[in-house]
Design a protein around this motif. Structure first.
Motif, mmCIF file in Angstrom:
data_model
loop_
_atom_site.group_PDB
_atom_site.id
_atom_site.type_symbol
_atom_site.label_atom_id
_atom_site.label_comp_id
_atom_site.label_asym_id
_atom_site.label_seq_id
_atom_site.Cartn_x
_atom_site.Cartn_y
_atom_site.Cartn_z
ATOM 1 N N ARG A 1 0.837 -1.201 0.000
ATOM 2 C CA ARG A 1 0.000 0.000 0.000
ATOM 3 C C ARG A 1 0.872 1.252 0.000
ATOM 4 O O ARG A 1 0.542 2.253 -0.658
ATOM 5 C CB ARG A 1 -0.950 -0.041 1.182
ATOM 6 C CG ARG A 1 -1.859 -1.268 1.145
ATOM 7 C CD ARG A 1 -2.780 -1.401 2.323
ATOM 8 N NE ARG A 1 -3.888 -0.452 2.235
ATOM 9 C CZ ARG A 1 -4.941 -0.493 3.037
ATOM 10 N NH1 ARG A 1 -5.035 -1.410 3.976
ATOM 11 N NH2 ARG A 1 -5.907 0.390 2.905
ATOM 12 N N GLN A 2 2.006 1.209 0.707
ATOM 13 C CA GLN A 2 2.924 2.346 0.699
ATOM 14 C C GLN A 2 3.534 2.553 -0.690
ATOM 15 O O GLN A 2 3.766 3.690 -1.102
ATOM 16 C CB GLN A 2 4.044 2.130 1.716
ATOM 17 C CG GLN A 2 3.606 2.279 3.150
ATOM 18 C CD GLN A 2 4.735 1.994 4.127
ATOM 19 O OE1 GLN A 2 5.703 1.311 3.805
ATOM 20 N NE2 GLN A 2 4.616 2.521 5.333
ATOM 21 N N GLU B 1 1.176 4.591 -2.825
ATOM 22 C CA GLU B 1 0.756 5.912 -2.356
ATOM 23 C C GLU B 1 1.207 7.059 -3.264
ATOM 24 O O GLU B 1 0.384 7.919 -3.625
ATOM 25 C CB GLU B 1 1.239 6.140 -0.920
ATOM 26 C CG GLU B 1 0.402 5.404 0.122
ATOM 27 C CD GLU B 1 0.952 5.551 1.527
ATOM 28 O OE1 GLU B 1 2.002 6.229 1.697
ATOM 29 O OE2 GLU B 1 0.347 4.988 2.455
ATOM 30 N N ALA C 1 -1.399 9.449 -5.376
ATOM 31 C CA ALA C 1 -1.443 10.872 -5.043
ATOM 32 C C ALA C 1 -1.529 11.736 -6.295
ATOM 33 O O ALA C 1 -2.126 12.822 -6.267
ATOM 34 C CB ALA C 1 -0.211 11.259 -4.225
ATOM 35 N N GLU D 1 -9.034 5.141 -3.689
ATOM 36 C CA GLU D 1 -8.291 4.190 -2.876
ATOM 37 C C GLU D 1 -8.161 2.865 -3.625
ATOM 38 O O GLU D 1 -9.093 2.455 -4.326
ATOM 39 C CB GLU D 1 -8.995 3.955 -1.540
ATOM 40 C CG GLU D 1 -8.950 5.137 -0.599
ATOM 41 C CD GLU D 1 -7.534 5.453 -0.162
ATOM 42 O OE1 GLU D 1 -6.801 4.521 0.224
ATOM 43 O OE2 GLU D 1 -7.151 6.635 -0.220
#
Length: 231
Positions: A61-62, A65, A69, A76
């Motif tokens: 998930r990181q 990101e 963004a 999501e």
């Protein structure tokens, strides 16, 4: 049919420590991994994306990101546990150097289809759940966004290797011949006849993965003599 971009998560704290993380909570990207994730967003700048799917683990998930963004239209990412890391059972959290001394290590290396981790899952089960997941998502995204859609899924090394082995028609015993580096991109286009493996473990430019104007959509025939490449 759509094109799947399988991203391995960026380098994690467990990678640098030489530890088999598995589903251990709290394993995050290290400084290099965060830089790799930022670069991934730039590498995909010219590629339109219809959807993002992720393993539930933090490091995946990181990794997504920075990309999400700059692509707020994606929202999501959908989380699918079937794209999560292998359940390594009693091997989880142990040093890879120590695991290499275990009798099971040679089975994992040379006869993966027979390997089952004590207290965990077999590599056969890993292959079944992950291949099923990506094929189901691919069909769903194709139905919703059309045959030229490109979508991204962030997962783990052994997961991606198992999916690639299936796409290439390789026996699972050969999946250790495939290598995917942290934050590399593996591209597969599924068609009614066969998958096409477009990239494996790519850490460079990805601009040529954007859909080409005038290219046939959803075709299952290979180009005789080889693809002509991006214009």
């Amino acid at each position: 049919m759509p094109t799947l971009l399988l991203v391995r998560h960026g380098r994690s704290t467990a990678n640098t420590a030489g530890v088999l993380a598995g589903w251990t909570p709290g394993v995050e990207l290290d400084d290099t991994g965060r830089a790799q994730a930022g670069a991934l967003a730039e590498r995909l700048a010219g590629v339109p994306l219809a959807a993002a799917v992720s393993s539930p683990l933090e490091r995946c998930r990181q990794t997504l990101e920075p990309l999400l963004a700059v692509r707020p239209e994606l929202g999501e990412p959908a989380v699918d546990e079937r794209l999560g890391e292998c359940h390594y059972g009693d091997w989880t959290g142990r040093k890879l150097a120590d695991l290499a001394e275990e009798p099971l290590w040679r089975t994992v290396q040379d006869h993966a289809a027979a390997a089952a981790f004590p207290g965990g899952e077999s590599l056969r089960a890993l292959s079944h759940r992950t291949v099923s997941a990506v094929r189901e998502w691919d069909e769903k995204i194709g139905a919703e966004h059309g045959p030229d859609a490109v979508w991204v899924a962030c997962s783990h090394g052994d997961v991606i290797k198992a999916v690639v082995a299936d796409a290439l028609g390789l026996h699972l015993d050969h999946f250790q011949r495939i290598n995917v580096e942290p934050c590399s991109v593996t591209a597969i286009r599924y068609t009614p006849l066969r998958p096409f493996v477009l990239r494996v473990g790519d850490t460079g430019s990805l601009a040529s993965l954007a859909p080409r104007q005038g290219a046939p959509a959803g075709g299952g025939d290979a180009v005789v003599g080889g693809d002509t490449g991006a214009p």
